[in-house]
Design a protein around this motif. Structure first.
Motif, mmCIF file in Angstrom:
data_model
loop_
_atom_site.group_PDB
_atom_site.id
_atom_site.type_symbol
_atom_site.label_atom_id
_atom_site.label_comp_id
_atom_site.label_asym_id
_atom_site.label_seq_id
_atom_site.Cartn_x
_atom_site.Cartn_y
_atom_site.Cartn_z
ATOM 1 N N HIS A 199 85.876 -48.004 102.107
ATOM 2 C CA HIS A 199 86.560 -49.118 101.443
ATOM 3 C C HIS A 199 86.018 -50.483 101.860
ATOM 4 N N LEU A 200 85.413 -50.585 103.030
ATOM 5 C CA LEU A 200 84.680 -51.816 103.364
ATOM 6 C C LEU A 200 83.521 -52.021 102.385
ATOM 7 N N LYS A 201 82.791 -50.940 102.161
ATOM 8 C CA LYS A 201 81.658 -50.991 101.239
ATOM 9 C C LYS A 201 82.134 -51.383 99.835
ATOM 10 N N ASP A 202 83.206 -50.751 99.371
ATOM 11 C CA ASP A 202 83.715 -51.039 98.033
ATOM 12 C C ASP A 202 84.253 -52.468 97.929
ATOM 13 N N ALA A 203 84.943 -52.937 98.964
ATOM 14 C CA ALA A 203 85.473 -54.305 98.947
ATOM 15 C C ALA A 203 84.335 -55.325 98.886
ATOM 16 N N ARG A 204 83.302 -55.096 99.655
ATOM 17 C CA ARG A 204 82.141 -56.004 99.613
ATOM 18 C C ARG A 204 81.483 -55.978 98.239
ATOM 19 N N LEU A 212 87.871 -59.687 105.140
ATOM 20 C CA LEU A 212 87.739 -58.340 105.704
ATOM 21 C C LEU A 212 87.927 -58.362 107.213
ATOM 22 N N HIS A 213 87.415 -59.397 107.861
ATOM 23 C CA HIS A 213 87.574 -59.506 109.323
ATOM 24 C C HIS A 213 89.017 -59.829 109.708
ATOM 25 N N LEU A 214 89.716 -60.569 108.850
ATOM 26 C CA LEU A 214 91.085 -60.980 109.167
ATOM 27 C C LEU A 214 92.144 -59.982 108.692
ATOM 28 N N LEU A 215 91.733 -58.960 107.985
ATOM 29 C CA LEU A 215 92.695 -58.020 107.411
ATOM 30 C C LEU A 215 93.683 -57.432 108.428
#
Length: 160
Positions: free
Chosen positions: A67-72, A81-84
């Motif tokens: 999901h990191l990949k998809d969000a980016r 993403l870092h503050l999530l």
């Protein structure tokens, strides 16, 4: 034995294929749920933030990576993403993102006992509407199922 003194291997226990070989049809069912969720009209960006936050809470490295990949790919800024994990303390999230993340945590951390209190539901329903709460809740059921599968079997972290 406490978790602090327990040792765990980081080796995967089964592959995705191996898991679903034992439950024919389950992978297709999960894919069908995902397709249905995507067809509800939930904003992909909000969906990925919810999926990523639930995956963080559940400790599913496979799903976090996915999901990191998809969000980016969807253009979610790295700062968000870092503050999530600390979204409540970060002013960067919109009011809609805050409602989605709050509901995500409520559903993912479903309290033991008798479910979710009326105030939490009312807050989500006022912001998202009943249809939005239903759609998001189904999406969260989907990702929580994957999180449990991924965490239990230590599915390998995808590259991102």
């Amino acid at each position: 034995m406490s978790r602090a003194t327990t040792t765990m291997s980081l080796e995967p226990r089964l592959s995705v294929e191996g898991i679903f070989d034992h439950a024919p049809g389950a992978l297709d069912a999960l894919r069908s749920i995902r397709k249905a969720v995507e067809e509800t009209g939930l904003a992909p960006r909000l969906l990925e933030l919810a999926f990523l936050r639930a995956s963080q809470i559940n400790g599913c490295a496979f799903c976090v990576g996915h999901h990191l990949k998809d969000a980016r790919r969807l253009g979610v800024p790295d700062r968000l993403l870092h503050l999530l994990p600390v979204w409540r303390e970060a002013p960067d999230f919109s009011s809609e993102e805050r409602v989605v993340l709050g509901w995500t945590e409520t559903v993912t951390l479903l309290p033991t006992g008798h479910g979710i209190d009326d105030a939490a539901y009312r807050e989500a329903a006022e912001a998202l509407g009943e249809a939005g709460v239903a759609r998001l809740t189904i999406a969260l059921g989907y990702i929580n199922a994957w999180n449990r599968i991924g965490a239990v079997f230590r599915l390998p972290i995808p590259s991102f």
